[in-house]
Design an enzyme around this catalytic site. Structure first.
Site, mmCIF file in Angstrom:
data_model
loop_
_atom_site.group_PDB
_atom_site.id
_atom_site.type_symbol
_atom_site.label_atom_id
_atom_site.label_comp_id
_atom_site.label_asym_id
_atom_site.label_seq_id
_atom_site.Cartn_x
_atom_site.Cartn_y
_atom_site.Cartn_z
ATOM 1 N N LYS A 65 0.899 -1.359 0.002
ATOM 2 C CA LYS A 65 0.044 -0.112 0.073
ATOM 3 C C LYS A 65 0.762 1.317 0.076
ATOM 4 O O LYS A 65 0.253 2.278 0.122
ATOM 5 C CB LYS A 65 -0.996 -0.019 1.178
ATOM 6 C CG LYS A 65 -1.931 -1.028 1.190
ATOM 7 C CD LYS A 65 -2.977 -1.146 2.396
ATOM 8 C CE LYS A 65 -3.613 -2.258 2.475
ATOM 9 N NZ LYS A 65 -4.477 -2.342 4.006
ATOM 10 N N ASP A 111 10.143 2.164 -0.328
ATOM 11 C CA ASP A 111 10.213 1.888 -1.833
ATOM 12 C C ASP A 111 8.837 2.020 -2.377
ATOM 13 O O ASP A 111 8.123 1.160 -2.196
ATOM 14 C CB ASP A 111 10.907 0.416 -2.230
ATOM 15 C CG ASP A 111 10.705 0.033 -3.609
ATOM 16 O OD1 ASP A 111 10.403 0.750 -4.523
ATOM 17 O OD2 ASP A 111 11.145 -1.036 -3.838
ATOM 18 N N GLU A 162 12.878 5.216 -2.926
ATOM 19 C CA GLU A 162 13.095 4.547 -4.259
ATOM 20 C C GLU A 162 11.828 4.589 -4.977
ATOM 21 O O GLU A 162 10.727 4.475 -4.528
ATOM 22 C CB GLU A 162 13.211 3.139 -3.782
ATOM 23 C CG GLU A 162 13.644 2.238 -4.873
ATOM 24 C CD GLU A 162 13.910 0.960 -4.553
ATOM 25 O OE1 GLU A 162 14.730 0.646 -3.496
ATOM 26 O OE2 GLU A 162 13.702 -0.189 -5.197
ATOM 27 N N GLU A 212 15.802 -0.045 -11.012
ATOM 28 C CA GLU A 212 15.707 -1.296 -11.084
ATOM 29 C C GLU A 212 15.089 -1.805 -12.594
ATOM 30 O O GLU A 212 15.074 -2.962 -12.766
ATOM 31 C CB GLU A 212 14.718 -1.778 -9.816
ATOM 32 C CG GLU A 212 13.345 -1.452 -9.895
ATOM 33 C CD GLU A 212 12.573 -2.025 -8.693
ATOM 34 O OE1 GLU A 212 13.077 -1.679 -7.800
ATOM 35 O OE2 GLU A 212 11.725 -2.878 -8.975
ATOM 36 N N ASP A 252 20.070 -3.864 -11.782
ATOM 37 C CA ASP A 252 19.823 -5.382 -11.282
ATOM 38 C C ASP A 252 20.637 -6.130 -12.391
ATOM 39 O O ASP A 252 20.664 -6.060 -13.714
ATOM 40 C CB ASP A 252 18.355 -5.736 -11.549
ATOM 41 C CG ASP A 252 17.993 -7.059 -10.991
ATOM 42 O OD1 ASP A 252 18.793 -8.194 -11.149
ATOM 43 O OD2 ASP A 252 16.739 -7.105 -10.352
ATOM 44 N N HIS A 280 19.759 -3.468 -7.261
ATOM 45 C CA HIS A 280 18.444 -4.239 -6.991
ATOM 46 C C HIS A 280 18.828 -5.735 -6.959
ATOM 47 O O HIS A 280 19.396 -6.119 -7.828
ATOM 48 C CB HIS A 280 17.483 -3.731 -8.233
ATOM 49 C CG HIS A 280 16.024 -4.315 -8.134
ATOM 50 N ND1 HIS A 280 15.709 -5.676 -8.718
ATOM 51 C CD2 HIS A 280 15.130 -4.079 -7.145
ATOM 52 C CE1 HIS A 280 14.550 -5.789 -8.587
ATOM 53 N NE2 HIS A 280 14.125 -4.962 -7.479
ATOM 54 N N GLU A 311 20.774 -5.566 -1.441
ATOM 55 C CA GLU A 311 19.562 -5.541 -0.961
ATOM 56 C C GLU A 311 19.475 -7.173 -0.790
ATOM 57 O O GLU A 311 19.781 -7.885 -1.406
ATOM 58 C CB GLU A 311 18.542 -5.177 -2.116
ATOM 59 C CG GLU A 311 17.032 -5.613 -2.009
ATOM 60 C CD GLU A 311 16.218 -4.906 -3.044
ATOM 61 O OE1 GLU A 311 16.632 -4.629 -4.139
ATOM 62 O OE2 GLU A 311 15.152 -4.873 -2.675
HETATM 63 MG MG MG Z 1 12.211 -1.384 -5.726
#
Ligand code: MG
Length: 371
Positions: free
Chosen positions: A169, A197, A223, A249, A272, A299, A324
């Site tokens: 949310k 994020d 983010e 990402e 990523d 990422h 991460e």
């Molecule tokens: Mg993210």
């Protein structure tokens, strides 16, 4: 030595939900050589699409499946192979899913090169600036503020020094998002790093309200509060808040990141490895970032194949504060390799065995295979 086959395996949980969790399925690539050595990689994207990009038959000089480009070639010629994969898919590629597929193969080629050289990948990248890396616990935001606070305290008890809540949310109610961070900060104290994020783009005025509302809680970064294509919005946002803004990402290649860095003017980029072009391209992206004074925090939200790759990559970077570390629990996230990578006191160690330094867990591959 030549490549004789590329095997793509799709793993999938029995139920896949429309939530911001990419560990519900996975695409594992194995680059197989005539000498019996196999390189392992993965793409963090839609597995069925990637399988098609790899296995498609030729339809044009510059519209080929990647397998056709690679079979018969020497796997040690990584730069040459990367350029050919990029060039010979340029009618339908150059960004997005084709780069995701190239990423998986590139990771596998570096794994192979390490196995051939009998060295861990970080050694082939020029050595490790660090071998132990702070893991930020990355988790989908829980439904209530109380549950977010409880989760943050639980992660702190487990030794994590940083936590990021994302998606679910987040972004739907800015006041509530700020309240989550306010209460979590109050509960965990000043030592723990906090990140947030959004993932799903907000209108600019809401992103600005969120950023400014977070300023007094020492948030390490905000983010993806805007569309990944809204570079002008990112530039305006980054100039209007003291909170570092992170994004990238969904971006691919040095060309995409050059635009994000030069036009978006954000402080942190998040390539990523299993999307942006593998080791080969992410090293170029990291050089671009360094030249522009931008921090790289990759990422990394997939199987331990990506975690292992990201550890080698981060080890080779002059600066990188965190890896991460997705703390979702399911067999794809936790059990795809035989010795899962588990943080100790919130820190993770780069794998020391040759290549990525991992072995696939064949039992789980068999159990979850839906290729
Ligand atoms: Mg993210």
């Amino acid at each position: 030595m030549i490549i004789i086959d590329i095997k793509s395996t799709i793993l999938r949980l029995p139920e896949v939900y429309p939530i911001g969790d990419g560990t519900q399925d996975a695409l594992i690539v194995q680059v197989i050589t005539d000498e019996g050595l196999i390189g392992i990689g993965e793409a963090h994207t839609s597995p069925s699409v990637i399988k098609a990009v790899i296995e498609a038959p030729i339809s044009h000089y510059m519209a080929r499946g990647l397998k056709e480009v690679l079979v018969g070639r020497d796997p040690r010629d990584i730069n040459l192979l990367w350029d050919d994969m990029y060039k010979l898919t340029s009618v339908f590629g150059r960004r997005g899913v084709v780069i995701h597929a190239i990423s998986a193969i590139d990771i596998a080629l570096w794994d192979l090169l390490g196995k051939i050289a009998n060295q861990p990948i970080y050694r082939l990248l020029g050595g490790a600036y660090r071998k132990t890396i702070t893991a930020y616990a990355s988790i989908l935001a829980l439904d209530t503020i109380e549950d977010c606070v409880k989760k943050a305290l639980d992660l702190k008890d487990r030794g994590y020094k940083a936590v990021k809540f994302g998606w679910n949310k987040i972004g739907s109610d800015i006041e509530r998002d700020i309240e989550i961070i306010r209460e979590v900060r109050e509960a965990v104290g000043t030592e723990m790093a906090l990140m947030i994020d959004v993932g799903v783009p907000l209108p600019f005025h809401k992103a600005l309200k969120l950023a400014r509302g977070l300023e007094k809680y020492n948030v390490s970064f905000l983010e993806e509060p805007l569309s990944p294509d809204d570079w002008d919005g990112y530039a305006r946002l980054a100039a209007s808040t003291t909170i570092p803004i992170a994004a990238g990402e969904k971006e691919t290649t040095r060309y995409g990141f050059m635009e994000l860095i030069q036009q978006g003017k954000i402080g942190i980029i998040q390539p990523d490895l299993a999307r942006a072009g593998g080791f080969t391209e992410c090293l170029r992206i990291a050089q671009l970032a360094e030249v522009h004074g931008v921090t790289v925090v990759p990422h990394c939200w997939s199987t331990d194949i990506l975690v292992a790759a990201t550890l080698h990559f981060i080890a080779s970077l002059r600066e990188c504060p965190y890896i991460e570390f997705c703390v979702i629990d399911n067999p794809i996230r936790n059990n795809v390799i035989t010795k899962p990578i588990i943080p100790k006191e919130g820190m993770v160690h780069v794998c020391e065995a040759p290549g990525l330094g991992i072995e696939l867990n064949e039992e789980i591959l068999l159990e979850l295979n839906c290729t």
